[in-house]
Design a protein around this motif. Structure first.
Motif, mmCIF file in Angstrom:
data_model
loop_
_atom_site.group_PDB
_atom_site.id
_atom_site.type_symbol
_atom_site.label_atom_id
_atom_site.label_comp_id
_atom_site.label_asym_id
_atom_site.label_seq_id
_atom_site.Cartn_x
_atom_site.Cartn_y
_atom_site.Cartn_z
ATOM 1 N N UNK A 1 -85.487 159.022 46.470
ATOM 2 C CA UNK A 1 -85.486 158.520 45.100
ATOM 3 C C UNK A 1 -85.606 157.002 45.110
ATOM 4 N N UNK A 2 -85.917 156.436 43.970
ATOM 5 C CA UNK A 2 -85.912 154.982 43.849
ATOM 6 C C UNK A 2 -85.557 154.601 42.418
ATOM 7 N N UNK A 3 -85.095 153.369 42.253
ATOM 8 C CA UNK A 3 -84.734 152.852 40.925
ATOM 9 C C UNK A 3 -85.714 151.763 40.511
ATOM 10 N N UNK A 4 -85.829 151.572 39.212
ATOM 11 C CA UNK A 4 -86.675 150.493 38.699
ATOM 12 C C UNK A 4 -86.136 150.011 37.363
ATOM 13 N N UNK A 5 -85.849 148.706 37.283
ATOM 14 C CA UNK A 5 -85.423 148.084 36.032
ATOM 15 C C UNK A 5 -85.664 146.590 36.138
ATOM 16 N N UNK A 6 -85.982 145.977 35.008
ATOM 17 C CA UNK A 6 -86.216 144.542 34.947
ATOM 18 C C UNK A 6 -85.370 143.992 33.793
ATOM 19 N N UNK A 7 -84.186 143.493 34.141
ATOM 20 C CA UNK A 7 -83.275 142.949 33.139
ATOM 21 C C UNK A 7 -83.005 141.505 33.517
ATOM 22 N N UNK A 8 -83.466 140.567 32.714
ATOM 23 C CA UNK A 8 -83.329 139.162 33.096
ATOM 24 C C UNK A 8 -83.159 138.247 31.885
ATOM 25 N N UNK A 9 -82.511 137.106 32.152
ATOM 26 C CA UNK A 9 -82.277 136.072 31.145
ATOM 27 C C UNK A 9 -81.607 136.641 29.890
ATOM 28 N N UNK A 10 -80.697 137.591 30.097
ATOM 29 C CA UNK A 10 -80.069 138.260 28.963
ATOM 30 C C UNK A 10 -78.547 138.160 29.023
ATOM 31 N N UNK A 11 -77.916 138.300 27.871
ATOM 32 C CA UNK A 11 -76.460 138.257 27.762
ATOM 33 C C UNK A 11 -75.923 139.678 27.794
ATOM 34 N N UNK A 12 -75.308 140.050 28.916
ATOM 35 C CA UNK A 12 -74.755 141.386 29.115
ATOM 36 C C UNK A 12 -73.230 141.362 29.108
ATOM 37 N N UNK A 13 -72.651 140.342 28.531
ATOM 38 C CA UNK A 13 -71.191 140.212 28.529
ATOM 39 C C UNK A 13 -70.526 141.441 27.921
ATOM 40 N N UNK A 14 -69.542 141.961 28.643
ATOM 41 C CA UNK A 14 -68.732 143.106 28.204
ATOM 42 C C UNK A 14 -69.555 144.390 28.019
ATOM 43 N N UNK A 15 -70.766 144.421 28.556
ATOM 44 C CA UNK A 15 -71.553 145.656 28.527
ATOM 45 C C UNK A 15 -70.954 146.666 29.504
ATOM 46 N N UNK A 16 -71.258 147.938 29.283
ATOM 47 C CA UNK A 16 -70.722 149.016 30.109
ATOM 48 C C UNK A 16 -71.833 149.584 30.995
ATOM 49 N N UNK A 17 -71.721 149.331 32.306
ATOM 50 C CA UNK A 17 -72.670 149.865 33.278
ATOM 51 C C UNK A 17 -71.989 150.851 34.227
ATOM 52 N N UNK A 18 -70.913 151.466 33.783
ATOM 53 C CA UNK A 18 -70.167 152.352 34.680
ATOM 54 C C UNK A 18 -71.033 153.517 35.149
ATOM 55 N N UNK A 19 -70.964 153.776 36.456
ATOM 56 C CA UNK A 19 -71.659 154.883 37.119
ATOM 57 C C UNK A 19 -73.186 154.791 37.018
#
Length: 215
Positions: free
Chosen positions: A111-129
């Motif tokens: 398997x492989x992952x792909x995401x492009x998240x940049x120059x963004x405010x992710x404060x207090x976001x939930x990325x659990x699991x």
């Protein structure tokens, strides 16, 4: 001419698939299970400031979708299929990405992952699991984010702000952390195998242990 506004609307499954949407406000709207594959949102608002609620993308198809200069604060992305999702120069404070999938599973062992998240405010976001291994995740603000059980192994996290996160809760092995604010990272207790940091960062981390790095 005023920008278009949608409020309290449930969208059809293929209403926006593959389209480019610019300058639209979506207030308390429901994109659950909607196919947004290859859809581009530019300068759009998905956060209702008056009611302090975001939109729901629960179980949406977000393969190759992109959000540029958007406000995604407190939006819900639970169980979304998000392979190749792009979020750039956006606000996503308090957004919930828990159990979203950024993976392409080829077989039980491949398997492989792909995401492009940049120059963004992710404060207090939930990325659990969430599995975001070997992804482009640079120049983001992660302050106070919930990273419990997440894996960022091998990802580019350079230029990030990791103030007030729990370094023990996620896998950061092999990550690029150069030019990042590392908060209270403790070299003694966190697995940093293969991690990249700058000389200045290494000096600061070592100084917390009473070690002076020369040269």
């Amino acid at each position: 001419m005023e920008s278009p506004v949608f409020e309290n609307k449930r969208f059809d499954l293929n209403e926006f698939t593959g389209r480019t949407i610019k300058g639209v406000s979506f207030l308390n709207c429901d994109f659950s299970r909607v196919d947004l594959s290859e859809t581009q949102f530019v300068d759009c608002i998905f956060y209702d400031r008056d009611r302090e609620v975001g939109c729901s993308f629960r179980s949406a198809k977000l393969k190759g979708a992109s959000f540029k200069r958007c406000d995604l604060s407190v939006c819900v992305f639970n169980f979304a299929s998000a392979l190749g999702l792009e979020i750039s120069e956006s606000k996503a404070q308090g957004a919930d990405f828990s159990s979203a999938s950024f993976m392409n599973v080829i077989s039980s062992k491949s398997w492989f992952c792909s995401a492009f998240i940049n120059k963004s405010n992710l404060a207090y976001a939930n990325f659990s699991k969430v599995n975001l291994e070997k992804c482009e995740l640079w120049d983001n603000r992660w302050t106070g984010a919930n990273l419990a059980g997440a894996s960022f192994a091998g990802s580019d996290l350079s230029g990030g702000d990791f103030t007030a996160i729990d370094w023990h809760s996620a896998d950061f092995t092999g990550c690029d952390l150069t030019d990042s604010e590392l908060g209270d990272l403790d070299l003694r207790t966190v697995n940093l195998e293969g991690v990249k940091v700058s000389r200045d960062q290494m000096s600061d981390l070592a100084a917390r242990l009473g070690i002076n790095v020369l040269g």
